[in-house]
Structures are given as structure tokens and as C-alpha cells.
Design an enzyme around this catalytic site. Structure first.
Site, short mmCIF file in Angstrom:
data_model
loop_
_atom_site.label_atom_id
_atom_site.label_comp_id
_atom_site.label_asym_id
_atom_site.label_seq_id
_atom_site.Cartn_x
_atom_site.Cartn_y
_atom_site.Cartn_z
N ASP A 46 0.86 -1.28 0.06
CA ASP A 46 -0.04 0.24 -0.12
C ASP A 46 0.87 1.29 0.04
O ASP A 46 0.27 2.38 -0.01
CB ASP A 46 -1.15 -0.10 1.25
CG ASP A 46 -0.25 0.13 2.61
OD1 ASP A 46 0.88 -0.24 2.67
OD2 ASP A 46 -1.16 -0.05 3.48
N GLU A 184 9.54 -3.95 10.54
CA GLU A 184 9.69 -2.80 9.94
C GLU A 184 10.12 -1.79 11.13
O GLU A 184 9.79 -1.61 12.12
CB GLU A 184 8.73 -2.25 9.10
CG GLU A 184 9.04 -0.89 8.74
CD GLU A 184 8.24 -0.21 7.61
OE1 GLU A 184 7.03 -0.94 7.09
OE2 GLU A 184 8.50 0.85 6.98
O1 KIV Z 1 3.61 -0.94 1.64
C1 KIV Z 1 4.80 -1.61 1.59
O2 KIV Z 1 5.53 -1.31 0.70
C2 KIV Z 1 5.03 -2.26 2.86
C3 KIV Z 1 6.85 -2.63 2.82
C4 KIV Z 1 7.67 -1.79 2.14
C5 KIV Z 1 7.18 -3.66 3.80
O3 KIV Z 1 4.53 -2.67 3.49
#
Ligand code: KIV
Length: 267
Positions: A46, A184
Site C-alpha cells: 500500500d 519494520e
Molecule cells: O507497503 C509497503 O510497501 C510495505 C513494505 C515496504 C514492507 O508494507
């Protein structure tokens, strides 16, 4: 044609100590290139809200947008395992919504798995989705959909109490049935401890080298996102510079009457 990876391949990589590579993709050309390069997993994140739609956060992203981008990525992929993010408000409201929306990402988007942000608070939801035989990737630590609770994009788990809670979150996500978890924005030592503790693969972003795999946003590693540059991002190429150069040359050649040449024209 290459065989498409499954959750079994991803789990086997942890068991055999092979590091897992994951990148985000939001469209056909990028997904095709990274698939051809041999990336293990593709995340239709997202983060498309910030990386390609120009929003400040991921919060405005909708289910229909996720499905649109997922379809484009899935059309390009032959071998990578494709995970699609569940956007804000598609699973937090109740478990029924979560099951329905996870099903849409599989059925309409073509995802092989869905990703959900949250730990202990999302255990029931993860269990409900896995009970539908939809593989789930957890996501704990700095969870961008919780930006307002966190007060910004901040490293999580630096204080002992917070670190303990993150370890509990990791255990809860595994127990609920997630087959992998994204860590993260957490200190490297904590990520290493979680990685040792869990039997499912951990995929780090800003979580150090000891995770079972790494994920980054494709626009960040190619230098396409000039607005933010978090400490954990390494720019592996300067694609913005190349794009600017190409566009500058096009403008100049059109203005000067150099393009199109007879080679680019019909008799
Ligand atoms: O939305 C995203 O790109 C993510 C990550 C980079 C882990 O959740």
C-alpha cells in the site's frame, strides 16, 4: 516458463538459511523486470499511495486501487511469490470485513497471500483469514497505517517495555497462523532475537541484516522517490537522473527539429 514459488519454497528458504529477497511492485513493467532478475517475493504494497499516487501516507489507499495494481503485477509474474497488502480500513473494522477483503485480493487481484499490519491486536483477524486457507504475512514494528498512534514514522522497540511487546506481537502473529512476518523499523538486535525465536521467516525493512530476508520499496532503491529517504534505504541506482536526461533530450530534439528523423517517419 519458470514455476511460480509457493509458501513452501519461502518457508524452505528459512529452514535452509537462504536469504529471502522481496521488493515492492505496483505495475507490469517493474514486476516483469524484477521477476526476470529472480526476485523471490513481490509485494504489491500500500506504499503505492506514497510511491506512485503522491499521498503523504498510505491511509487513503483503497481496496479497488490495491486490486487494480495487483492485477497488473500478477500479469507480469512467472516465478516470484506475490503478496498484496490489505489497505487501511479493509481489515481493522471487523473480522468479517477482513475475510471478505482478503478473499477479494486473492480472487480479483490474483494474490497468493495478503499482508496485514499489527501484532497481538490482529491475531484473531490473522487466524480468521488463514482459516479460509489464505496465507497471511504479518507486519509489526513501524506499521505505516498506525502513523497517527506512533506520532510519525519512528523506530519502534527501543525501550525495553516496547521491545517486550514487539516480541509478544511476533509470537502472536506466528501463533495466529501467519507464514511470514515483516519487521519494520526496529533495532537490529531485537530483529535478530525475533528471527531466532520464530519458526516462520522474518523479512526486514530497517531491521538489520539478521532477518531471514529483506524488503524495500522499488522506487526507493532506484532513486525514484526524491521526497523522503529513510536511513535504511540504499539507493542501488539513480533512475531519476536517467529519466531526466531522456526527457531533456526529447524536449531539446523536438524544439530543434532534430526529431523525428526520416528513420522515425513513414514515406
Ligand atoms: O507497503 C509497503 O510497501 C510495505 C513494505 C515496504 C514492507 O508494507
Amino acid at each position: 516458463m519458470a514455476r511460480q514459488k509457493t509458501i513452501l519454497d519461502i518457508q524452505k528458504m528459512k529452514a535452509e538459511g537462504e536469504r529471502i529477497t522481496m521488493l515492492t511492485a505496483y505495475d507490469y513493467p517493474f514486476a516483469r523486470l524484477m521477476d526476470q532478475c529472480g526476485i523471490d517475493m513481490i509485494l504489491v504494497g500500500d506504499s503505492l499511495g506514497t510511491a506512485v499516487a503522491g499521498h503523504d501516507t498510505t491511509l487513503p489507499v483503497t481496496m479497488d486501487e490495491m486490486i487494480y495494481h495487483a492485477k497488473a503485477v500478477v500479469r507480469a509474474v512467472e516465478s516470484a511469490f506475490v503478496v498484496v497488502d490489505m489497505p487501511f480500513m479493509s481489515y481493522q473494522t471487523d473480522v468479517r470485513d477482513a475475510r471478505y477483503n482478503a478473499g477479494r485480493l486473492i480472487k480479483e487481484g490474483g494474490a497468493q497471500a495478503v499482508k496485514i499490519e499489527g501484532g497481538c491486536n490482529m491475531a484473531e483477524t490473522i487466524a480468521a483469514i488463514t482459516a479460509m486457507d489464505i496465507p497471511v504475512v504479518g507486519h509489526i514494528g513501524l506499521t505505516p497505517q498506525s502513523i497517527h498512534r506512533m506520532g510519525g514514522y519512528r523506530v519502534q522497540g527501543r525501550q525495553e517495555e516496547q521491545a517486550k511487546r514487539l516480541l509478544d506481537d511476533a509470537r502472536a502473529v506466528e501463533q495466529a497462523g501467519a507464514f511470514a512476518v515483516v519487521l519494520e523499523g526496529i533495532p537490529r538486535k531485537l530483529a535478530a532475537e525475533i528471527t531466532r525465536e520464530l519458526s516462520i521467516p522474518t523479512i526486514g525493512i530497517g531491521a538489520g541484516v539478521d532477518c531471514d530476508g529483506q524488503v524495500l520499496v522499488i522506487h526507493d532503491i532506484l532513486g525514484l522517490c526524491e521526497k523522503y529517504s529513510p536511513k535504511f534505504v540504499k539507493k542501488f541506482a539513480d533512475v531519476s537522473g536517467m529519466i531526466r536526461q531522456g526527457i531533456d533530450d526529447y524536449i531539446r530534439e523536438v524544439k530543434d527539429g532534430e526529431f523525428p528523423t526520416p528513420d522515425h517517419s513513414f514515406d
